[in-house]
Design a protein around this motif. Sequence first.
Motif, PDB file in Angstrom:
ATOM      1  N   ARG A 179       0.910  -1.319   0.143  1.00 39.62           N
ATOM      2  CA  ARG A 179      -0.039  -0.109   0.016  1.00 39.62           C
ATOM      3  C   ARG A 179       0.771   1.247  -0.005  1.00 39.62           C
ATOM      4  O   ARG A 179       0.526   2.230  -0.716  1.00 39.62           O
ATOM      5  N   ASP A 187       0.680   4.109  -2.834  1.00 44.74           N
ATOM      6  CA  ASP A 187       0.553   5.586  -2.430  1.00 44.74           C
ATOM      7  C   ASP A 187       1.880   6.213  -2.850  1.00 44.74           C
ATOM      8  O   ASP A 187       1.510   7.485  -3.283  1.00 44.74           O
ATOM      9  N   SER A 243       1.520   9.623  -5.580  1.00 42.42           N
ATOM     10  CA  SER A 243       2.104  10.751  -5.134  1.00 42.42           C
ATOM     11  C   SER A 243       3.066  11.243  -6.450  1.00 42.42           C
ATOM     12  O   SER A 243       3.037  12.361  -6.657  1.00 42.42           O
TER      13      SER A 243
END
Length: 344
Positions: free
Chosen positions: A203, A207, A211
């Motif tokens: 995860r 992420d 980003s």
Amino acid sequence: MNPDRSVRWVSPVLYTAVLAAGLHAWLVGIGDTRLPLFLGGMAALFALEFVRHDLIALLGRIALIAAVVFADGSGLSRVLLALLPFTAYFAFGRTAGIALGAACLAGVATVLQLRSPGWTSDSEQVSDLLMLALAIALAIAMAAVAVEERRGRERIAELSAAAERQRLARDLHDDLGHHLTAVIVLLEKAEAFRERDPQAAQRALADASSSARRALTEVRTSVRSWDFHLGTALRELCTDTVVLRFAGDESRYSEPVLRSLFHAAQEAITNARRHAGDGVVEVYADLGPERALLTVTDTGPGFTADREGFGLRGMRRRVRGVGGQVEVRSEASSGTRIEVTVPL
């Protein structure tokens, strides 16, 4: 440098006045006017207004005004000599304007001396020369004010562009720094949880990837807005019902002018979509050598002048800030045409 739009009317108005005065003098028999040469010279002066090459225009104006003054027996056309330093100031600067003005006065005084050696005792001729000197001084002063006004607008445009670049650079730094910090933290988290919690590590990697993509998108958006191209920006506004025609060279215009035209088009299209329904909206942009013209036309219900909202008032303020003007033509049930003009 051609005369600014605010004073470009001076030459045609003066030509018209001299033409009318010369014809009147010929009709009533004041002086010995050579009518064909006088009329031909005046016609050529009007035509010369369309010549945009500074040196050719100035030399042509000198020759034609000399011919008109020679042909005009009344002497009324001497006032045209004031246009020579006026034109020279715009084309070649203050020194050239003042020098040519002094040369005009010296030339007239020389001709008077050759024709009438005792002219300095004639109050009428001395008065005429003094009035010509005053006209030349006023012409130079008018040119100086117009040139300084133009330079002021250009300086404001440069400062606005610099401020916009600084803002974009600051935003780019802040946004990119935030995303890169987040990516580093997430990658460190993924490294730390790789053995203990593979799902948490996965995860964190997802992420971090998200980003990074957001950072890349924002960088591309910022760079695109920094290196602004009006044609590209307008084409992005086009849809099946928004038709664009684009002509001219936008490289001769400053970024604030181009942005003001884009925002005007954006606001006009938004208004058309809001009030004109699904009709076709035509956008025409012409960035010519003298002025930029943007028109947005729709076939909607139109509106009256007292219904102008904040969007149109904001458009007017933005366009006035770069020296332009906005004209709105709209009537109930006849559609709307918004025309934005910004001189170069």
